[in-house]
Design an enzyme around this catalytic site. Structure first.
Site, PDB file in Angstrom:
ATOM      1  N   HIS A   7      21.761  76.998  55.328  1.00  0.00           N
ATOM      2  CA  HIS A   7      23.050  77.000  56.011  1.00  0.00           C
ATOM      3  C   HIS A   7      22.897  77.228  57.514  1.00  0.00           C
ATOM      4  O   HIS A   7      23.732  76.800  58.296  1.00  0.00           O
ATOM      5  CB  HIS A   7      24.006  77.977  55.333  1.00  0.00           C
ATOM      6  CG  HIS A   7      24.472  77.415  54.029  1.00  0.00           C
ATOM      7  ND1 HIS A   7      25.508  76.520  53.953  1.00  0.00           N
ATOM      8  CD2 HIS A   7      23.968  77.525  52.786  1.00  0.00           C
ATOM      9  CE1 HIS A   7      25.652  76.124  52.701  1.00  0.00           C
ATOM     10  NE2 HIS A   7      24.733  76.734  51.973  1.00  0.00           N
TER      11      HIS A   7
ATOM     12  N   GLU B  92      28.607  67.714  42.638  1.00  0.00           N
ATOM     13  CA  GLU B  92      27.355  68.238  43.175  1.00  0.00           C
ATOM     14  C   GLU B  92      26.427  68.735  42.082  1.00  0.00           C
ATOM     15  O   GLU B  92      25.440  69.407  42.349  1.00  0.00           O
ATOM     16  CB  GLU B  92      27.591  69.282  44.277  1.00  0.00           C
ATOM     17  CG  GLU B  92      28.569  70.377  43.950  1.00  0.00           C
ATOM     18  CD  GLU B  92      28.786  71.320  45.125  1.00  0.00           C
ATOM     19  OE1 GLU B  92      28.153  71.189  46.166  1.00  0.00           O
ATOM     20  OE2 GLU B  92      29.615  72.224  44.966  1.00  0.00           O
TER      21      GLU B  92
ATOM     22  N   ASP C  88      23.629  69.882  47.120  1.00  0.00           N
ATOM     23  CA  ASP C  88      23.409  70.497  45.807  1.00  0.00           C
ATOM     24  C   ASP C  88      23.067  69.450  44.752  1.00  0.00           C
ATOM     25  O   ASP C  88      22.278  69.722  43.852  1.00  0.00           O
ATOM     26  CB  ASP C  88      24.638  71.314  45.383  1.00  0.00           C
ATOM     27  CG  ASP C  88      24.625  72.686  46.034  1.00  0.00           C
ATOM     28  OD1 ASP C  88      23.568  73.341  45.994  1.00  0.00           O
ATOM     29  OD2 ASP C  88      25.642  73.092  46.601  1.00  0.00           O
TER      30      ASP C  88
HETATM   31  C1  PEP Z   1      26.707  70.031  49.245  1.00  0.00           C
HETATM   32  O1  PEP Z   1      26.225  70.712  48.341  1.00  0.00           O
HETATM   33  O2  PEP Z   1      26.305  68.875  49.547  1.00  0.00           O
HETATM   34  C2  PEP Z   1      27.806  70.569  50.065  1.00  0.00           C
HETATM   35  C3  PEP Z   1      28.453  69.805  50.911  1.00  0.00           C
HETATM   36  O3  PEP Z   1      28.120  71.888  49.932  1.00  0.00           O
HETATM   37  P1  PEP Z   1      27.213  73.078  50.559  1.00  0.00           P
HETATM   38  O4  PEP Z   1      26.146  72.435  51.414  1.00  0.00           O
HETATM   39  O5  PEP Z   1      28.138  73.931  51.322  1.00  0.00           O
HETATM   40  O6  PEP Z   1      26.667  73.715  49.332  1.00  0.00           O
HETATM   41 MG    MG Z   2      27.264  72.485  47.688  1.00  0.00          MG
END
Ligand code: PEP
Ligand code: MG
Length: 549
Positions: free
Chosen positions: A186, A428, A452
């Site tokens: 993140h 996801e 994910d």
């Molecule tokens: C993903 O998993 O692609 C997504 C957009 O959510 P995050 O990256 O916040 O898990």
């Molecule tokens: Mg995600």
């Protein structure tokens, strides 16, 4: 001059002073009161830590069994340890802050354990440190003190937690360098949102001697140069000018539509973590917000953000967008995004554990509050809700039932909201893609969370840089699942977007066009490069088979 190499997470050049963040020290920046005040802080924090550990013990008994849960019981008992208390109080009497005294007492106790003959007792050293950390966390308000920035700097550390990153004064960060962490962490996602040239996983931590010195981050090659010589610096200054100029040229596309040469529209939305990011996204020419990561609101708070606080945030974003769509993803706490006040039990495999909608369905009051806030904001703009981590039809139905209850409540309270507000789901997990035909009947739209989806399809932890080759985003298994989700959505008359990092991959734009994807959502700095790419393609000649066969 010294060079480090890692993985680039955002292309660009940053030049500035380096600030090295050392986590162990960060926690201790707290005012030290009189010994009486510090003792009171210690006793209060100890009580809270013990209560938390007893709660963890009770919930772990159900999930892990008596044996697995015993560690929390033992830690709860250890908070009351007489030696620990004695040395904390002695430290405070000497003028130390409660937090510092606890950390030192924990360390001293751990040393006592290490010196013991018995192997079992030796192993308790780490428990002493853990217990002391938990108490000092409470003394420090259970939050990390924000990293204090006086001037724009390049920030370096072993890694940054999402809650640390959200609290940064973003205008004072020129780039990130981390010794660990992957392209999909993140922190990396945030670096991209903020268009900060950044390099992760240098493996080697930057030498503290370079703290405060000049640093260059080359986000094209993944190089980090500390203490550059005059020639290197001049080269990079020229390269930075060139990159800035190319960015300026692209700005001519800011008011153009995102459509192919044969007129097929493929709107570009943005992924954001806050209302501030919405402003950045609009400044880059986005056509909507495809993913508002609402969990950042939870990560920046010390307690659950209440309905009003959430409503204000979503409403502000909706108003800024002035009719452009805003898709609020319900909170995705868990896995690598932890907020201590959730008191989630420790897990062996957090990415496969209690996260996002799973928490919401176990603790419905959290989702109830959030849905009320999102519905209220729907009166102020073009707002939708989106549910992450779906694996079953049952989950979607339960969320929809709760949404229906919220609508009934708001109606009876005469609170305005949009009765037709859409509720979509994220695709996801492979399970969601495989039952997409059924899910499409219940959901108003799909958005593919490729970060994910890749991790769960290829069984490759998205945080682990060692697995980047295995976590191949172009793997046919991943692309076939995305194609299936798009086909199922369209067969049911629903629309589908892509909001994972894959959406910005120029090698896949043709694939998304061929699948009939209706919207791509990317970090703000990628809007214009992607628009340039779409305008150069033809929808008629786009071929999906080429990618999935
Ligand atoms: C993903 O998993 O692609 C997504 C957009 O959510 P995050 O990256 O916040 O898990
Ligand atoms: Mg995600």
């Amino acid at each position: 001059m010294k060079e480090y190499r890692g993985k680039s997470v955002f292309e660009g050049i940053a030049i500035g002073r380096l600030k090295i963040v050392r986590h162990a020290e960060k926690n201790m920046t707290i005012r030290c009161g009189t010994p009486e005040e510090e003792k009171a802080k210690f006793f209060a924090a100890r009580e809270k830590a013990a209560a938390e550990l007893r709660r963890l013990y009770t919930s772990a008994r159900t999930t892990l069994g008596e044996e697995g849960a015993e560690i929390f019981n033992m830690h709860a008992v250890m908070t009351e340890d007489g030696d620990l208390e004695e040395s904390v109080l002695a430290g405070i009497e000497k003028g130390e802050s409660a937090a510092r005294a606890v950390e030192e007492a924990g360390f001293a106790l751990s040393q006592n354990f290490i010196r013991m003959e018995d192997e079992y007792m030796k192993a308790r050293a780490v428990d002493a440190i853990d217990v002391a950390d938990r108490i000092s966390d409470y003394i420090l308000g259970k939050t990390d003190a924000p990293i204090d920035l006086q001037e724009p700097v390049i920030l370096a550390s072993s890694d940054f937690t999402p809650s640390e990153v959200v609290r940064l004064d973003k205008d004072k960060v020129l780039g990130f360098v981390t010794a660990f962490g992957s392209e999909n962490s993140h922190t990396a996602i945030l670096a991209r949102t903020l268009a900060l040239p950044s390099v992760v996983n240098t493996r080697d931590s930057i030498d503290v001697d370079f703290d405060g010195g000049l640093c260059v981050v080359d986000g094209f090659s993944g190089r980090v140069i500390v203490g550059p010589d005059a020639e290197t610096l001049a080269d990079y200054e020229a390269k930075k000018r060139e990159t800035d100029e190319a960015g300026l040229r692209r700005r001519a596309l800011i008011h153009e539509v995102s459509a192919t040469s044969d007129g097929k529209k493929l709107p570009i939305f943005c992924n954001v973590g806050s209302t501030e990011d919405v402003k950045r996204a609009l400044a880059e020419g986005c056509e909507g917000i495809g993913l508002f990561r609402s969990e950042f609101l939870y990560l920046e708070s010390d307690d659950f953000p209440d309905e009003q606080r959430q409503y204000e945030e979503y409403s502000r974003a909706a108003k800024l967008l002035d009719g452009k769509p805003l898709i609020v993803r319900t909170m995705d706490i868990g896995a690598d995004k932890q907020a201590p006040y959730f008191s989630l039990p420790p897990e062996e495999n957090p990415a496969l554990g209690l996260r996002s909608v799973r928490i919401c369905l176990k603790r419905p009051e959290i989702l109830h509050t959030q849905l009320r806030a999102v519905y209220r904001a729907s009166a102020d703009g073009n707002v939708s809700a989106m549910i992450p981590m779906i694996v079953s039809l049952k989950e979607v139905r339960r969320v929809r039932e709760m949404a229906a209850k919220v609508r009934r409540e708001l109606k009876s309270e005469r609170v305005p909201f949009d009765e037709r507000m859409q509720i979509g789901i994220m695709i996801e997990t492979p399970a969601a893609a495989l039952i997409a035909d059924e899910l499409a009947e219940e959901a108003d739209f799909f958005s593919v969370g490729s970060n994910d989806l890749i991790q769960y399809t290829l069984a490759a932890d998205r945080q682990n840089p060692e697995l980047e080759e295995i976590a191949d985003p172009h793997h046919k298994a991943v692309l076939r699942l995305i194609r299936r989700a798009a086909e199922c959505a369209h067969a049911a008359g629903k629309w589908v977007g892509v909001c994972g990092e894959l959406a910005r991959d120029p090698e896949l734009t043709e694939f998304f066009l061929a699948c009939g994807v209706d919207e791509l959502s990317v970090s703000p700095p990628y809007v214009l490069p992607l628009r340039e790419k779409i305008r150069a393609l033809s929808a008629k000649s786009a071929d999906a088979d080429r990618f999935t066969r």
